[in-house]
Design an enzyme around this catalytic site. Sequence first.
Site, PDB file in Angstrom:
ATOM      1  CB  ALA A   1      -0.914   0.012   1.229  1.00  0.00           C
ATOM      2  CG  ASP A   2       2.839   4.993  -1.536  1.00  0.00           C
ATOM      3  OD1 ASP A   2       3.854   4.819  -0.840  1.00  0.00           O
ATOM      4  OD2 ASP A   2       2.546   6.100  -2.050  1.00  0.00           O
ATOM      5  CB  THR A   3      -1.147   6.774   2.203  1.00  0.00           C
ATOM      6  OG1 THR A   3      -1.762   5.506   2.475  1.00  0.00           O
ATOM      7  CG2 THR A   3      -2.128   7.904   2.508  1.00  0.00           C
TER       8      THR A   3
ATOM      9  N   GLY B   1      -3.112   3.699  -2.578  1.00  0.00           N
ATOM     10  CA  GLY B   1      -3.063   2.623  -3.574  1.00  0.00           C
ATOM     11  C   GLY B   1      -2.866   1.309  -2.828  1.00  0.00           C
TER      12      GLY B   1
END
Length: 219
Positions: free
Chosen positions: A85-87, A122
């Site tokens: 995940a990436d924020t 994501g």
Amino acid sequence: MNLAFRLRIESTMLVLASASPRRKELLTQAGLTFTVEASEVLEDLLPKETAADYVSRLAEEKARAVFERRKSAEDDGDPLIVLGADTCVLSEGEILGKPRNREEARRMLQGISGRTHQVLTGIAAVTRAGATVATEISQVTVDLIDPDELETYLDTGEPLDKAGAYGIQGYAARWIPRIEGCYFNVVGLPIARTMDILAKANAKLATPPHDPAATVVVP
Ligand SMILES: Cc1cn([C@H]2C[C@H](O)[C@@H](COP(=O)(O)OP(=O)(O)OP(=O)(O)O)O2)c(=O)[nH]c1=O
């Protein structure tokens, strides 16, 4: 989440490719059992890359890096799913990641003060059948931040490991009267969407596409 899916996920070896304590906590609270293995990826923005493409690309890169390291484990018969995940924060057209220092954190917080911004996370689930990716977006409204409170917040150190230099789950909650969309997405892992992605990735394990390198974007 139906029982059949839950049992299938529990028979799958799930790895969370993250060093984020928030992501580990959220996945645990959702009742999933998994192991954790962080992966370092370059977080540079590609030319003309949108925020949504940026976070889904990084999420997939994080998951693929760990999958490649772990895939030999799959030979034990447990199908392997790696979740990444990436924020990021998108404020006034600027993509904000984690601040590099106190000064950059101050600039980020001054930039979101009194405005509404988006938080995008994501998520990517990588298996031998390819990657299943999606991006979740929440809208966050921030009150005007008092300059003295801003300095107090910077003194806590909380801003430094968070996109946009704030954590909605902590001290900064006092400035956030409203969000539209998933709260957990802002914290760093939209759980309901993650369960959906895991279900789709797991289903693909049963009927893998011809191209294992294929990436399926889930609308
Ligand atoms: C906006 C916001 C972000 N965050 C955090 C979530 C992420 O941990 C971080 C964004 O940085 P990321 O690069 O997405 O993640 P990370 O570096 O913490 O961990 P990893 O790459 O190993 O998965 O910001 C909050 O905790 N609260 C918030 O309100």
